[in-house]
Design a protein around this motif. Sequence first.
Motif, mmCIF file in Angstrom:
data_model
loop_
_atom_site.group_PDB
_atom_site.id
_atom_site.type_symbol
_atom_site.label_atom_id
_atom_site.label_comp_id
_atom_site.label_asym_id
_atom_site.label_seq_id
_atom_site.Cartn_x
_atom_site.Cartn_y
_atom_site.Cartn_z
ATOM 1 N N UNK A 1 25.828 125.856 -2.531
ATOM 2 C CA UNK A 1 25.406 125.061 -3.683
ATOM 3 C C UNK A 1 24.935 125.983 -4.803
ATOM 4 N N UNK A 2 25.376 125.680 -6.017
ATOM 5 C CA UNK A 2 24.917 126.412 -7.195
ATOM 6 C C UNK A 2 24.359 125.406 -8.189
ATOM 7 N N UNK A 3 23.135 125.641 -8.638
ATOM 8 C CA UNK A 3 22.448 124.702 -9.515
ATOM 9 C C UNK A 3 22.379 125.233 -10.937
ATOM 10 N N UNK A 4 22.660 124.393 -11.920
ATOM 11 C CA UNK A 4 22.571 124.824 -13.319
ATOM 12 C C UNK A 4 21.123 124.904 -13.782
ATOM 13 N N UNK A 5 20.923 125.532 -14.914
ATOM 14 C CA UNK A 5 19.583 125.615 -15.481
ATOM 15 C C UNK A 5 19.189 124.261 -16.065
ATOM 16 N N UNK A 6 17.893 123.997 -16.121
ATOM 17 C CA UNK A 6 17.413 122.743 -16.698
ATOM 18 C C UNK A 6 17.238 121.661 -15.651
ATOM 19 N N UNK A 7 16.503 120.618 -16.035
ATOM 20 C CA UNK A 7 16.182 119.550 -15.097
ATOM 21 C C UNK A 7 17.334 118.579 -14.877
ATOM 22 N N UNK A 8 18.226 118.466 -15.830
ATOM 23 C CA UNK A 8 19.311 117.505 -15.679
ATOM 24 C C UNK A 8 18.926 116.127 -16.164
ATOM 25 N N UNK A 9 19.647 115.089 -15.730
ATOM 26 C CA UNK A 9 20.667 115.148 -14.679
ATOM 27 C C UNK A 9 21.963 115.802 -15.155
ATOM 28 N N UNK A 10 22.612 116.488 -14.207
ATOM 29 C CA UNK A 10 23.831 117.218 -14.505
ATOM 30 C C UNK A 10 25.033 116.536 -13.848
ATOM 31 N N UNK A 11 26.211 116.656 -14.458
ATOM 32 C CA UNK A 11 27.418 116.223 -13.742
ATOM 33 C C UNK A 11 27.658 117.167 -12.568
ATOM 34 N N UNK A 12 28.417 116.709 -11.603
ATOM 35 C CA UNK A 12 28.659 117.516 -10.412
ATOM 36 C C UNK A 12 30.106 117.934 -10.282
ATOM 37 N N UNK A 13 30.328 118.971 -9.488
ATOM 38 C CA UNK A 13 31.674 119.427 -9.140
ATOM 39 C C UNK A 13 31.698 119.791 -7.659
#
Length: 238
Positions: free
Chosen positions: A16-28
């Motif tokens: 798992x790799x998490x982007x910076x920031x709280x999100x919410x983020x889209x997923x891949x």
Amino acid sequence: MEMTIPVPDGTIGGYLAEPAGEGPHPGVVLIHDAFGLSQDTKNITDRFAAAGYLALSPDLYSRGGFRRCVRRVFSDMFANQGRTFDDIEASRSLLAAREDCSGRIGIAGFCMGGGFALVAASRGFEASAPYYGQLPKNLSVLDDACPIVASFGKKDFSLRGAAAKLETALTEREIPHDVKEYAGASHGFANKIEVAPPLNLLLKVVGFTYHHEASEDAWRRVTSFFGEHLQQPPRPSH
């Protein structure tokens, strides 16, 4: 980071790799090539995270490694069903359930993973990015597919004509798509596979080689396409 993914028959490994920031983020959900969950796959997963996606790559060989699992996994891909698709759905569901995920999830895959990304395009994902993926024998599995951005190499003799065939199939079904075949590229052009001799020489002989210009252009197309179809308002909170 390494993690465990709950699946119907137990658990499998994943990265798992998490982007910076709280999100919410889209997923891949990123599906690895035939070599397995390699450092190359992890690097690509990290790159998706750096681009703003919550990225998860399941280890489809978790139940016994390459030698014990590769035949079963390929069999599932050609059959368009089986345990491997359960693993992919479990990965999608895991992301969708996270508070930092927007609920809009794409799938990307390379080589063998590209074949899975094509079939899974009709199974709950909002966008699909197959790289030199084997086309399903029965193209009717694409009838309800999500938008697809596909990349092939013209020197990939194992997939001769696949780009044109996929372009026609998606156009006929009026599925939003971006299909491109790179004149100077062969199979595996977006993967930096590190293997020891003599396997590295064998890969070059069969045309499995990295092509920087094609890889970077495909990356720009994929992230632009995913941006259009995944970077939308998040699902409403309950």
